[in-house]
Design an enzyme around this catalytic site. Structure first.
Site, short mmCIF file in Angstrom:
data_model
loop_
_atom_site.label_atom_id
_atom_site.label_comp_id
_atom_site.label_asym_id
_atom_site.label_seq_id
_atom_site.Cartn_x
_atom_site.Cartn_y
_atom_site.Cartn_z
N ASP A 30 3.90 7.14 6.46
CA ASP A 30 3.43 7.78 5.23
C ASP A 30 3.96 7.07 3.97
O ASP A 30 4.50 7.72 3.06
CB ASP A 30 3.89 9.26 5.17
CG ASP A 30 3.60 10.04 6.45
OD1 ASP A 30 2.53 9.82 7.05
OD2 ASP A 30 4.46 10.87 6.84
N GLU A 237 -5.83 15.38 4.87
CA GLU A 237 -4.43 15.34 4.38
C GLU A 237 -4.19 14.01 3.67
O GLU A 237 -5.07 13.17 3.58
CB GLU A 237 -3.44 15.51 5.53
CG GLU A 237 -3.48 14.38 6.55
CD GLU A 237 -2.56 14.62 7.76
OE1 GLU A 237 -1.91 15.67 7.85
OE2 GLU A 237 -2.51 13.73 8.63
#
Ligand code: FUB
Length: 338
Positions: A30, A237
């Site tokens: 991420d 997301e």
């Protein structure tokens, strides 16, 4: 979020990969990348094996702390600046330190991170540091009214800062309607408008929302909201917003179809119009990214699970140059090429 079980020849896959892991002594995911004072800083998740079985809730992503990395240039060495924040030092947080981001204002660095609170609900916290690499000191309470995961900050040209958040399934976004939680809420039906990420401008002190939350709508080519059943294009997301030639670009993961997509708008609150794909699926269930510009070139920071040979929650951050045309069109990257 189940483990991939396909048999993959990782030697061949790695030979075809368009980039290699930036860090190999631990797992990182991420990656939120920014250029501060002419240097690239990366704020990733720190993946560990917490020994929690796989489930669609993502409970196996049991991360506990964050490291910050820096690079003098896209080809330069990657420096690990050590632990910048640990869950044990966050009074309100209990577990699952998921995808973070950071920004700078008036000489301070503000680090935004999601975690589950004592009731198992994801909220977003902020921690402050005197340096872009931390250490960061967390506020005792999460941002009031915050919910879900994957904070991403846009520092706009006029001095405003916007915080984007939201993730389905384990990220709990589907449990909210009008920013209110109910255990009975689920994803909308396939023929209903999809849920979008949540945005609000941050307060001057960067520690609270300055205004009511808004849900972002992503429109299709006919100006209609993307539907919840449009799994190849709907928001799941990992929001990221960058600005190019005055337009706002929202990019995100489609989750269970594993694409990184983007949409554009003339307004940081949207509505955004879907434009296309940035990255085709990587090895591993999740795909999560950031986009930043360094000396005129654009870079995609992303992750895959190639180093762990396909273990979904043990990912490695990577970067690749992006081609962004003058009209803002982003060329789709294939993470592994023949
Ligand atoms: O790293 C944990 C979660 O996996 C992130 O918050 C999501 O975006 C996905 O990458």
């Amino acid at each position: 979020m189940s483990e991939k079980t396909d048999h993959i020849d990782f030697e061949t896959l790695n030979a075809k990969a368009i980039s290699q892991p930036l860090v190999t002594n631990m797992y990182t995911a991420d990656p939120s990348a920014h250029v501060f004072d002419g240097k690239i800083y990366i704020y990733p998740s720190h993946d560990i094996d917490a020994g929690i079985p796989f489930n669609d809730n993502g409970d196996h992503f049991g991360m506990e702390d964050y490291h910050v990395y820096s690079m003098e240039s896209p080809d330069g060495a990657v420096t690990d600046h050590g632990v910048a924040l640990h869950v044990k030092d966050v009074a309100w947080a209990e577990r699952q330190m998921w995808a973070p981001d950071a920004t700078q204002k008036d000489g301070k660095t503000y680090f935004y991170f999601p975690a589950r609170n004592k009731d198992g609900i994801f909220q977003v916290g902020v921690a402050v540091g005197d340096s872009p690499v931390g250490p960061f000191v967390a506020e005792p309470e999460p941002i009031q009214g915050s919910y879900s995961i994957d904070p991403a900050v846009l520092a706009d040209d006029d001095g405003s800062y916007y915080l984007y958040v939201g993730g389905l399934w384990g990220g709990q976004l589907q449990k909210y309607r009008d920013h209110t939680y109910s255990e009975a809420n689920e994803e909308p039906a396939d023929d209903e408008p999809a849920l979008g990420p949540i945005v609000a401008r941050l307060s001057d002190d960067m520690k609270e929302y300055a205004e009511p939350l808004r849900e972002i709508v992503i429109l299709d080519e006919n100006g209609e909201p993307l539907l919840a059943g449009d799994h190849d294009r709907r928001y799941f997301e990992g929001p990221w917003v960058h600005k190019h030639n005055g337009l706002y670009y929202l990019s995100y993961s489609t989750g269970n179809t594993h694409y990184l997509c983007y949409a554009s708008s003339d307004n940081p609150y949207g509505p955004f119009t879907y434009r296309g794909r940035i990255l085709n699926p990587v090895v591993g269930w999740t795909t999560h990214h950031s986009i930043c510009q360094f000396e005129g070139k654009w870079y995609l920071f992303y992750h895959d699970s190639s180093l762990s040979q396909g273990v979904t929650h043990l990912r490695s951050m990577k970067m690749a140059e992006l081609t962004i045309h003058d009209d803002g069109t982003i060329e789709t990257l294939d993470p592994y090429q023949d």
